[in-house]
Design a protein around this motif. Structure first.
Motif, PDB file in Angstrom:
ATOM      1  N   GLY A   1      15.134   9.655 -17.788  1.00 55.52           N
ATOM      2  CA  GLY A   1      14.643  10.694 -18.690  1.00 55.52           C
ATOM      3  C   GLY A   1      14.000  10.099 -19.927  1.00 55.52           C
ATOM      4  O   GLY A   1      14.334   8.991 -20.351  1.00 55.52           O
ATOM      5  N   SER A   2      13.089  10.838 -20.540  1.00 52.30           N
ATOM      6  CA  SER A   2      12.454  10.386 -21.773  1.00 52.30           C
ATOM      7  C   SER A   2      13.505  10.236 -22.873  1.00 52.30           C
ATOM      8  O   SER A   2      14.359  11.111 -23.050  1.00 52.30           O
ATOM      9  CB  SER A   2      11.375  11.384 -22.202  1.00 52.30           C
ATOM     10  OG  SER A   2      10.693  10.933 -23.353  1.00 52.30           O
ATOM     11  N   PRO A   3      13.454   9.147 -23.634  1.00 55.12           N
ATOM     12  CA  PRO A   3      14.542   8.823 -24.563  1.00 55.12           C
ATOM     13  C   PRO A   3      14.378   9.470 -25.928  1.00 55.12           C
ATOM     14  O   PRO A   3      13.367  10.125 -26.216  1.00 55.12           O
ATOM     15  CB  PRO A   3      14.409   7.301 -24.686  1.00 55.12           C
ATOM     16  CG  PRO A   3      12.919   7.081 -24.638  1.00 55.12           C
ATOM     17  CD  PRO A   3      12.405   8.111 -23.638  1.00 55.12           C
ATOM     18  N   VAL A   4      15.368   9.255 -26.786  1.00 56.10           N
ATOM     19  CA  VAL A   4      15.298   9.697 -28.179  1.00 56.10           C
ATOM     20  C   VAL A   4      15.911   8.610 -29.058  1.00 56.10           C
ATOM     21  O   VAL A   4      16.615   7.718 -28.584  1.00 56.10           O
ATOM     22  CB  VAL A   4      16.056  11.029 -28.413  1.00 56.10           C
ATOM     23  CG1 VAL A   4      15.383  12.169 -27.680  1.00 56.10           C
ATOM     24  CG2 VAL A   4      17.525  10.906 -28.016  1.00 56.10           C
ATOM     25  N   ILE A   5      15.644   8.698 -30.342  1.00 57.70           N
ATOM     26  CA  ILE A   5      16.291   7.831 -31.318  1.00 57.70           C
ATOM     27  C   ILE A   5      17.771   8.217 -31.388  1.00 57.70           C
ATOM     28  O   ILE A   5      18.145   9.366 -31.164  1.00 57.70           O
ATOM     29  CB  ILE A   5      15.598   7.980 -32.679  1.00 57.70           C
ATOM     30  CG1 ILE A   5      14.136   7.507 -32.573  1.00 57.70           C
ATOM     31  CG2 ILE A   5      16.317   7.203 -33.768  1.00 57.70           C
ATOM     32  CD1 ILE A   5      13.270   7.925 -33.740  1.00 57.70           C
ATOM     33  N   ASP A   6      18.628   7.254 -31.726  1.00 55.83           N
ATOM     34  CA  ASP A   6      20.075   7.460 -31.575  1.00 55.83           C
ATOM     35  C   ASP A   6      20.611   8.699 -32.291  1.00 55.83           C
ATOM     36  O   ASP A   6      21.414   9.447 -31.724  1.00 55.83           O
ATOM     37  CB  ASP A   6      20.855   6.207 -32.000  1.00 55.83           C
ATOM     38  CG  ASP A   6      20.436   5.657 -33.362  1.00 55.83           C
ATOM     39  OD1 ASP A   6      19.548   6.243 -34.015  1.00 55.83           O
ATOM     40  OD2 ASP A   6      20.997   4.624 -33.771  1.00 55.83           O
ATOM     41  N   ALA A   7      20.163   8.959 -33.522  1.00 56.88           N
ATOM     42  CA  ALA A   7      20.679  10.140 -34.227  1.00 56.88           C
ATOM     43  C   ALA A   7      20.325  11.424 -33.496  1.00 56.88           C
ATOM     44  O   ALA A   7      21.109  12.386 -33.488  1.00 56.88           O
ATOM     45  CB  ALA A   7      20.136  10.175 -35.655  1.00 56.88           C
ATOM     46  N   TYR A   8      19.168  11.448 -32.855  1.00 55.45           N
ATOM     47  CA  TYR A   8      18.742  12.648 -32.134  1.00 55.45           C
ATOM     48  C   TYR A   8      19.559  12.846 -30.855  1.00 55.45           C
ATOM     49  O   TYR A   8      19.752  13.982 -30.403  1.00 55.45           O
ATOM     50  CB  TYR A   8      17.246  12.570 -31.833  1.00 55.45           C
ATOM     51  CG  TYR A   8      16.412  12.681 -33.091  1.00 55.45           C
ATOM     52  CD1 TYR A   8      15.847  13.885 -33.461  1.00 55.45           C
ATOM     53  CD2 TYR A   8      16.240  11.590 -33.930  1.00 55.45           C
ATOM     54  CE1 TYR A   8      15.105  14.009 -34.633  1.00 55.45           C
ATOM     55  CE2 TYR A   8      15.510  11.691 -35.100  1.00 55.45           C
ATOM     56  CZ  TYR A   8      14.952  12.896 -35.456  1.00 55.45           C
ATOM     57  OH  TYR A   8      14.236  13.011 -36.626  1.00 55.45           O
ATOM     58  N   ALA A   9      20.051  11.758 -30.291  1.00 56.57           N
ATOM     59  CA  ALA A   9      20.984  11.888 -29.171  1.00 56.57           C
ATOM     60  C   ALA A   9      22.283  12.539 -29.636  1.00 56.57           C
ATOM     61  O   ALA A   9      22.936  13.260 -28.876  1.00 56.57           O
ATOM     62  CB  ALA A   9      21.269  10.523 -28.542  1.00 56.57           C
TER      63      ALA A   9
ATOM     64  N   ALA B   1      12.206  15.210 -25.073  1.00 51.73           N
ATOM     65  CA  ALA B   1      13.518  14.702 -24.677  1.00 51.73           C
ATOM     66  C   ALA B   1      13.902  15.155 -23.272  1.00 51.73           C
ATOM     67  O   ALA B   1      13.880  16.344 -22.966  1.00 51.73           O
ATOM     68  CB  ALA B   1      14.581  15.166 -25.674  1.00 51.73           C
ATOM     69  N   GLY B   2      14.252  14.191 -22.417  1.00 56.49           N
ATOM     70  CA  GLY B   2      14.737  14.495 -21.083  1.00 56.49           C
ATOM     71  C   GLY B   2      13.667  14.749 -20.049  1.00 56.49           C
ATOM     72  O   GLY B   2      13.987  14.951 -18.868  1.00 56.49           O
TER      73      GLY B   2
ATOM     74  N   PHE C   1       7.811  11.562 -27.742  1.00 56.57           N
ATOM     75  CA  PHE C   1       7.417  12.186 -29.001  1.00 56.57           C
ATOM     76  C   PHE C   1       8.413  11.814 -30.102  1.00 56.57           C
ATOM     77  O   PHE C   1       8.033  11.675 -31.264  1.00 56.57           O
ATOM     78  CB  PHE C   1       7.360  13.710 -28.852  1.00 56.57           C
ATOM     79  CG  PHE C   1       6.110  14.213 -28.189  1.00 56.57           C
ATOM     80  CD1 PHE C   1       4.874  14.041 -28.783  1.00 56.57           C
ATOM     81  CD2 PHE C   1       6.166  14.866 -26.962  1.00 56.57           C
ATOM     82  CE1 PHE C   1       3.712  14.511 -28.180  1.00 56.57           C
ATOM     83  CE2 PHE C   1       5.012  15.336 -26.351  1.00 56.57           C
ATOM     84  CZ  PHE C   1       3.778  15.161 -26.956  1.00 56.57           C
ATOM     85  N   CYS C   2       9.669  11.638 -29.731  1.00 61.48           N
ATOM     86  CA  CYS C   2      10.697  11.339 -30.730  1.00 61.48           C
ATOM     87  C   CYS C   2      10.342  10.076 -31.500  1.00 61.48           C
ATOM     88  O   CYS C   2      10.323  10.061 -32.731  1.00 61.48           O
ATOM     89  CB  CYS C   2      12.062  11.201 -30.057  1.00 61.48           C
ATOM     90  SG  CYS C   2      13.440  11.085 -31.217  1.00 61.48           S
TER      91      CYS C   2
END
Length: 759
Positions: free
Chosen positions: A290-298, A266-267, A211-212
């Protein structure tokens, strides 16, 4: 993005150690570990953490980008994957962790477009040299699709409402539209991924999307929002001449949720590593992705659950992810992203979002940002006539340029008998939108304006302008926070990450301008890659519980026993270790931290971050924040340890040690004869059978592993510096909005002039 010259830091190893490990450590479960992968614009990084969230291994490798034609900036997914493989194997090697003990892996990356052949699953060249298939990524900063962006925004489609009112040229659909009209043969054999989703596809073979990526950058509207039934809008895509993306229920974009596509928060569990990916990464096929995220969201994941001695944070902690609402994550580098969660959608003018389901089902995130923060400070230093003199003086003093300027400001206060540093710059009115404005006015035409300059070419004058730039960053952060609060956000504190956290002046200004406590994380430079490791921990939670409850006699272990002979840290040539004579400089940025952490914990030598009240801080200078720097420097002298030069990552400005946090540390530890940890009896951490939501599952892991942070409280409202900064904030707003007014006035005149000339 421009690489800046190396700067020398005076930060000692004990200081760096305390910034990483600032609380006594709970005994670990040494046979359960997780890996995080972060792909930035200039490098790939990996870290390895244990069940307490302690980073035991950290590695980085540069990645290249090409600009063969102006505004056409590309990268290679093959090179990026090889860099990831190198970093993960290096973390395993340096930490001494057995690959079979790594239970989960998480990924984050920049929001760049990856083009892959549907028929072969191999890269497709994205131009300008379309025959170079390896260059298959259009980087986020690529601005080739300006016409396509304008055409998309002219539709006024409902999906634009959820990306700040209009799509950015940096998002994915404009790039895909450009490829349709420029790629030889069109996009009939293409499928498209946001880079974080592609890395998960490479790792698992799955076509699941996050979704991210889909919501934040591709125009996906989650089911039920605006009566969305498919996520993607057929009418919208047809209106922008992209029928190829509509074919077979949007298969090129990942499909329709619950029909021919899977979309995850996420995750969430995506799957296990494929045999090929496991071999290339040096891991096993039982490692869960795990499902990833865009770097800022990490960065959000890696910071906002940090423990902080702030009463209202403790009062509102109920063990659910709703606890995170009101905690603003400021992920700082060259630019800064501001991410905040809400239970209900909040539409903020000039702020991207609100994005639903990105972190947890049912929750919304908003993303504001400043186009230049670290890059702004670098620019101010580079264009001043005293720039070279500053470099010479800082090098001679063995200080970073920013530490030297902070010291110069302190001395100026004494020399000029000024009331304070803020008072010293009372007539410097610095508005720093050199590169346009991302939030909150979303005007790419904005420029800088500076009132108060003179013909002074000294380092002292440079220090005043540097202060003005820091004040601008803080005042604009206040502007963003206020706009978010007007629209329904309730921002209670700011969680920072990135090298800027080391700049005590900037952090103090952020607290005093916003009036919010500022929390500095345990891992200043590794907060993003640490956040991605937490995604792996969330995905692997059930596997870990089974392993612990079965005392290692799980089905997982029986499978691993048959695989061990096939897993090798040596791996392929592409991912293996370099010769020390040819290794890129960033590959020296590795860390073997396990013996340091637990040996130090057992000896009781770790330092807690104290928290100071504004009254206590008045008794020290404006820059001294609640750290153990003086004690650490004393320890460093006693140990005869000297600091190393610090390299600066592309598009990230370092205010001290950025990546070489533990360079040379492994050799020092080996002299102490410290041995790897032995196994400890495991216990289950949760005996409750109560159901837990996916978002609360993520929050539970974040709370357990994030660790404590350092708090910088704002001064009292009546403090003279707060009063002065509040007055200057009114001037800041006038500089902002008057610029737009002046520009419109002149544009109207010029339009009339053009009409009269044509007439």
């Amino acid at each position: 993005m421009v690489q800046h010259p190396h700067s020398r830091s005076h930060t000692s190893i004990p200081t760096r150690k305390s910034s990483f490990f600032n609380t006594p450590i709970v005994p670990p479960q040494p046979d359960v570990y997780y890996v995080g992968v972060d792909v930035g614009t200039g490098s790939a990084r990996a870290c390895l953490i244990d069940t307490n969230g302690i980073i035991l291994g950290l590695a980085e490798r540069p990645i290249t980008r090409h600009e063969l034609k102006p505004n056409h900036i590309t990268q290679s997914s093959t090179e990026i994957w090889n860099a990831i493989s190198y970093c993960v194997k290096t973390c395993l090697r340096d930490s001494g962790v057995d690959p079979s003990e790594v239970f989960g892996i998480g990924f984050d990356a920049t929001c760049s477009l990856v083009a892959i052949s549907e028929s072969t699953d191999e890269p497709i060249g994205v131009g300008p040299n379309f025959y170079d298939a390896k260059e298959n990524i259009i980087l986020w900063m690529d601005h080739r699709a300006d016409e396509a962006t304008n055409q998309i925004n002219a539709t006024g489609d409902k999906c634009l409402k959820y990306v700040g009112g209009q799509m950015s040229i940096e998002m994915e659909l404009p790039k895909i539209k450009w490829l349709k009209h420029n790629l030889p043969g069109g996009i009939n054999d293409c499928k498209f991924y946001d880079l974080p989703d592609y890395l998960v596809h490479k790792a698992t073979g799955s076509e699941a999307r996050s979704f991210c990526s889909a919501v934040c950058k591709q125009g996906f509207v989650p089911l039920g929002v605006e009566n969305s039934e498919t996520g993607w809008s057929k009418e919208f895509l047809l209106s922008v001449d992209l029928p190829e993306l509509v074919e077979d229920d949007f298969r090129r974009l990942g499909g329709i949720p619950g029909k021919n596509g899977t979309f995850l928060s996420a995750g969430d569990i995506v799957g296990k590593l494929t045999p090929q990916a496991a071999e290339e990464l040096g891991l096993t096929t039982e490692c869960i992705v795990g499902s990833p995220v865009i770097d800022a969201y990490a960065g959000w994941v890696g910071t906002v659950a940090g423990k902080a001695d702030i009463p209202h944070l403790q009062d509102n902690a109920d063990g659910t992810i709703e606890t995170a609402c009101g905690r603003l994550a400021a992920v700082a580098g060259t630019s800064t992203c501001h991410i905040a969660m809400t239970k209900e959608p909040c539409f903020v003018k000039g702020v991207w979002g609100p994005y639903k389901n990105v972190m947890a089902p049912g929750y919304w995130l908003a993303e504001g940002g400043q186009s230049m923060t670290g890059a702004l400070l670098a620019h101010v230093l580079s264009i001043h006539p005293a720039s070279q003199e500053l470099n010479r003086l800082a090098e001679a003093s063995n200080l970073s340029k920013f530490d030297y300027l902070n010291l110069a400001l302190e001395n100026l206060v004494q020399d000029t008998k000024s009331r304070s540093v803020v008072s010293l710059a009372k007539h410097m009115f610095f508005y720093g939108d050199f590169h346009g404005n991302r939030s909150p006015i979303a005007d790419p035409r904005m420029k800088a304006s500076i009132i108060g300059q003179s013909m002074d070419n000294s380092v002292n004058d440079l220090a005043i302008q540097y202060f003005g730039a820091c004040e601008f960053i803080a005042q604009q952060t206040r502007q963003i926070v206020e706009e978010m609060e007007k629209s329904g956000h309730n921002i209670t504190c700011v969680y920072m990450s990135g090298g800027q956290c080391r700049n005590g002046l900037l952090m103090r200004l952020l607290a005093d301008c916003t009036g919010k406590p500022v929390v500095i994380p345990r891992y200043i430079d590794a907060a993003v890659v640490f956040g991605s490791a937490l995604l792996g921990a969330v995905a692997a939670e059930e596997s870990v519980a089974e392993h612990v409850n079965s005392k290692g006699r799980s089905r997982r272990n029986s499978i691993l026993n048959s695989q061990k002979s096939q897993v090798s840290l040596g791996g392929s040539t592409s991912g293996g270790a370099h010769s020390p004579y040819t290794a890129p400089s960033a590959t020296a940025s590795t860390a073997n931290m396990s013996t340091l952490v637990y040996a130090s914990a057992n000896a009781g030598s770790l330092h807690q971050f104290p928290v100071m009240t504004p009254m206590e801080e008045e008794q020290v200078d404006y820059f001294n924040q609640p750290t153990q720097e003086q004690l650490a420097e004393k320890e460093a002298k006693n140990a005869n340890i000297t600091s190393d030069d610090d390299s600066e990552d592309e598009q990230t400005l370092s205010f001290g040690s950025q990546h070489k946090v533990q360079q040379g540390l492994s050799q020092k530890l080996s002299k102490l004869g410290l041995k790897p940890l032995s196994s400890i009896k495991k216990t289950t951490s949760d005996t409750s059978n109560a159901p837990i939501s996916p978002g609360d599952k993520l929050w539970k892991v974040m709370e357990k592993m994030t660790g404590p942070g350092k708090v910088i409280f704002p001064s009292a409202d009546t403090h003279p510096d707060r009063v002065l900064l509040a007055a200057k904030y009114k001037i800041f707003l006038e500089q902002c909005y008057k610029q737009q007014e002046y520009r419109n006035l002149v544009d109207e005149v010029e339009q009339q002039n053009l009409k009269s000339v044509k007439g």
